[in-house]
Design a protein around this motif. Sequence first.
Motif, PDB file in Angstrom:
ATOM      1  N   GLU A 140       0.814  -1.209   0.000  1.00  0.00           N
ATOM      2  CA  GLU A 140       0.000   0.000   0.000  1.00  0.00           C
ATOM      3  C   GLU A 140       0.850   1.262   0.000  1.00  0.00           C
ATOM      4  OE1 GLU A 140      -2.882  -0.091   3.123  1.00  0.00           O
ATOM      5  OE2 GLU A 140      -3.863  -1.918   2.391  1.00  0.00           O
ATOM      6  N   GLY A 141       2.133   1.116  -0.304  1.00  0.00           N
ATOM      7  CA  GLY A 141       3.010   2.271  -0.410  1.00  0.00           C
ATOM      8  C   GLY A 141       2.898   2.932  -1.774  1.00  0.00           C
ATOM      9  N   THR A 142       3.810   3.850  -2.041  1.00  0.00           N
ATOM     10  CA  THR A 142       3.805   4.550  -3.320  1.00  0.00           C
ATOM     11  C   THR A 142       4.054   3.570  -4.462  1.00  0.00           C
ATOM     12  OG1 THR A 142       4.649   6.571  -2.288  1.00  0.00           O
ATOM     13  CG2 THR A 142       4.880   6.386  -4.678  1.00  0.00           C
ATOM     14  N   PRO A 143       3.182   3.498  -5.459  1.00  0.00           N
ATOM     15  CA  PRO A 143       3.386   2.558  -6.563  1.00  0.00           C
ATOM     16  C   PRO A 143       4.609   2.922  -7.382  1.00  0.00           C
ATOM     17  CG  PRO A 143       1.575   4.041  -7.046  1.00  0.00           C
ATOM     18  CD  PRO A 143       1.959   4.295  -5.622  1.00  0.00           C
ATOM     19  N   HIS A 144       5.182   1.910  -8.018  1.00  0.00           N
ATOM     20  CA  HIS A 144       6.391   2.094  -8.820  1.00  0.00           C
ATOM     21  C   HIS A 144       6.213   1.335 -10.124  1.00  0.00           C
ATOM     22  CE1 HIS A 144      10.944   2.669  -8.984  1.00  0.00           C
ATOM     23  NE2 HIS A 144      10.634   2.022 -10.105  1.00  0.00           N
ATOM     24  N   LEU A 145       6.171   2.056 -11.240  1.00  0.00           N
ATOM     25  CA  LEU A 145       5.970   1.393 -12.531  1.00  0.00           C
ATOM     26  C   LEU A 145       7.260   1.304 -13.326  1.00  0.00           C
ATOM     27  CD1 LEU A 145       6.023   3.492 -15.144  1.00  0.00           C
ATOM     28  CD2 LEU A 145       3.740   4.064 -14.381  1.00  0.00           C
ATOM     29  N   ARG A 146       7.262   0.338 -14.233  1.00  0.00           N
ATOM     30  CA  ARG A 146       8.356   0.169 -15.196  1.00  0.00           C
ATOM     31  C   ARG A 146       7.752  -0.114 -16.568  1.00  0.00           C
ATOM     32  NH1 ARG A 146      13.569  -0.872 -13.104  1.00  0.00           N
ATOM     33  NH2 ARG A 146      13.625  -1.202 -10.836  1.00  0.00           N
TER      34      ARG A 146
END
Length: 340
Positions: A140-146
Amino acid sequence: MGQVIAGRFELAEHIASGGSGSIWRAWDRRRAVWCAAKVLRQKDSAELLRFVREQGIQLDHTHLATPYGWAAEDEDVAIAMPLVAGGTLGEALNDHGAFTSALAAQLLLQLLDGLAHVHAAGWIHRDVKPANILLEPTGEGTPHLRLGDFGIAVREDDPRLTSLGWVNGTPGYLAPEVTELAAPAPAQDLYAAGVVGLRMLAPTLAGERELTRALQDPAGTLAQIPDVDPSLASTLLSLLARDPEQRVRAAAAAPGLLGTLARPTTATGGYLTAVGEPFAVFDVLARPQDAQVPPPPERAPQIGQATGPTAPTGLTGTLPWVMIGLGLVGLGVAVLLVLL
């Protein structure tokens, strides 16, 4: 565990299939890590050239997932990428529904940051869409996309491997000039990023027909979506503009315009969805056997372990593929000359 390619990549689980190969969760024996391996088993020379080109796109950036290695043996070729285990943005939209403006802005800024690195290196992705955007498992933390799947990426000065009149990309995410057979350009990726931003606010626009209709009047479409922040709406409209230069300016201005909006909104450093639920990304590929580190010695010898001289099981590295690629290009040119 399953097939081993060139003594290096042991295929464990099929993840997905794409236009240029199948994706597997695989064990990289050389690095002793899990990876995502794209496997090609086609004989078509153009597809092989794309594979050669894709394995050369090794861009080091926090919001990109590009190949780090490859191996080939007999009819099988595999390129390996970091295993991003949180699923795709498309799957997240299916699971969570519409995003808030803050969450959409955060992910859009990450996507634009990754694309800026791609474009600065001289590449054009050409297939930016939710299915090709991977999410790290951040809870539920900050999302991280690639951004992944560089299978049809090209350099601006590359020879085109498709027939004249054929359009590469996904319908609904193609900039207007692409359908008019314009040469690939970075602004086309920015248009697709704008479509991704719109999808995050209105995930029901999933089908080509619905998405195409919505993009005929993006301002009207955004006006019908509840609680869209004006700065985000303005950015998306500029990214979706017919003028490519307007898109470039919008991407450059986005960090300053959306930075405050994109800040986390929950105590865990995360965000809420449009229905007020926490946006969460968990590891969808974790398996109990992953805890067995290192794997059995017969599958992954320890570094420095004596194994005795063995015959090579396949080609690895860069130079052989460069030579293969040049040879195939030369063959293609020769065929074209004969046909002409």
